[in-house]
Design a protein around this motif. Structure first.
Motif, PDB file in Angstrom:
ATOM      1  N   MET A   1      -6.750  41.339   7.235  1.00  0.00           N
ATOM      2  CA  MET A   1      -7.374  40.463   8.228  1.00  0.00           C
ATOM      3  C   MET A   1      -6.549  39.197   8.369  1.00  0.00           C
ATOM      4  O   MET A   1      -5.931  38.736   7.394  1.00  0.00           O
ATOM      5  N   GLY A   2      -6.542  38.618   9.584  1.00  0.00           N
ATOM      6  CA  GLY A   2      -5.840  37.362   9.730  1.00  0.00           C
ATOM      7  C   GLY A   2      -5.512  37.027  11.166  1.00  0.00           C
ATOM      8  O   GLY A   2      -6.039  37.627  12.109  1.00  0.00           O
ATOM      9  N   ASP A   3      -4.625  36.042  11.329  1.00  0.00           N
ATOM     10  CA  ASP A   3      -4.145  35.668  12.652  1.00  0.00           C
ATOM     11  C   ASP A   3      -3.440  36.863  13.291  1.00  0.00           C
ATOM     12  O   ASP A   3      -2.894  37.735  12.591  1.00  0.00           O
TER      13      ASP A   3
ATOM     14  N   TRP B   1     -10.490  37.692  12.348  1.00  0.00           N
ATOM     15  CA  TRP B   1     -11.227  37.001  11.286  1.00  0.00           C
ATOM     16  C   TRP B   1     -12.728  37.275  11.391  1.00  0.00           C
ATOM     17  O   TRP B   1     -13.331  37.087  12.443  1.00  0.00           O
TER      18      TRP B   1
ATOM     19  N   ALA C   1     -13.466  33.514   7.596  1.00  0.00           N
ATOM     20  CA  ALA C   1     -12.831  32.322   8.164  1.00  0.00           C
ATOM     21  C   ALA C   1     -13.407  31.052   7.552  1.00  0.00           C
ATOM     22  O   ALA C   1     -12.663  30.106   7.241  1.00  0.00           O
TER      23      ALA C   1
ATOM     24  N   LYS D   1     -11.988  30.704   4.040  1.00  0.00           N
ATOM     25  CA  LYS D   1     -10.612  30.192   4.092  1.00  0.00           C
ATOM     26  C   LYS D   1     -10.589  28.673   4.260  1.00  0.00           C
ATOM     27  O   LYS D   1      -9.861  27.964   3.564  1.00  0.00           O
TER      28      LYS D   1
ATOM     29  N   ASN E   1      -2.941  32.181   6.522  1.00  0.00           N
ATOM     30  CA  ASN E   1      -3.191  32.759   7.834  1.00  0.00           C
ATOM     31  C   ASN E   1      -3.577  34.238   7.773  1.00  0.00           C
ATOM     32  O   ASN E   1      -3.637  34.910   8.805  1.00  0.00           O
ATOM     33  N   SER E   2      -3.851  34.744   6.570  1.00  0.00           N
ATOM     34  CA  SER E   2      -4.176  36.155   6.417  1.00  0.00           C
ATOM     35  C   SER E   2      -4.841  36.369   5.069  1.00  0.00           C
ATOM     36  O   SER E   2      -4.773  35.520   4.170  1.00  0.00           O
TER      37      SER E   2
END
Length: 203
Positions: free
Chosen positions: A63-65, A82, A87, A90, A108-109
């Motif tokens: 998962m991430g950007d 996300w 999110a 994070k 970012n992930s």
């Protein structure tokens, strides 16, 4: 333990490994674990190891950007969007680092791993893929059953050791950790669901 500056505890001085207890609070962390268990598109992909394909002994989600693609064991992973709870987690981690005496990092992930019970596992490895940069930092949050992360030195300078990962705890593996050490989540007779979230920065 090398140092204790509550709520951060330094578990290893060089390379630096730190632990933070109570990232979200027990109730919130438990709620997030069950949300992720029921809401994420968990999969058990097959990876190439020593030239053969094997289904991994756990479930996972990358998962991430949108640009944070990841490749390991001969497979490319495109990030899922996300999840709101992930999110928020994070942002919570980055805020904790920003107000601590530790350096601040941005992620970012995240790789999420779901362990159904003690037989599910993760083999020996370092998080040192090229897209993570020359000296990656990994922030790992544990939800659910407490299990030990086994660590060993690549140059065999000392004996392997365990870092126990309790529910709602954050393990920060700082610069140099992936260069000098390998880690694994080995099978244990420890029942119960465990979900780990390992936050990274893909370049």
């Amino acid at each position: 333990m090398i140092e204790s500056l509550q709520p951060w505890q330094c578990l290893l001085a060089q390379p630096p490994i730190w632990h933070y207890s109570g990232v979200l609070g027990d109730e919130h962390a438990t709620q997030l674990m069950y949300r992720l268990d029921s809401e994420l598109p968990w999969e058990r992909p097959s990876l190439t190891l020593y030239g053969r394909r094997h289904a991994i002994p756990r479930q996972q989600v990358w998962m991430g950007d949108s640009h944070a693609s990841y490749r390991y064991s001969g497979r490319d992973f495109t990030p899922a969007p996300w999840h709101p709870g992930v999110a928020d987690l994070k942002q919570r981690i980055e805020s904790l680092l920003a107000v601590s005496h530790l350096p601040s990092w941005r992620f970012n992930s995240v790789l999420l791993n779901r362990y159904e019970g003690g037989d599910d596992r993760m083999g020996w490895h370092s998080d040192d893929e090229p897209e993570l940069g020359d000296d990656p930092v990994v922030a790992a949050v544990s939800l659910g059953a407490e299990r030990p992360l086994r660590m060993r030195w690549k140059d065999k300078r000392a004996e392997a050791f365990n870092l126990w990962l309790p529910h709602d705890g954050l393990l920060l593996m700082g610069p140099g950790t992936q260069h000098w050490l390998q880690h694994a989540l080995l099978p244990r007779r420890i029942p119960g669901l465990r979900i780990s979230l390992t936050f990274r920065h893909v370049e």
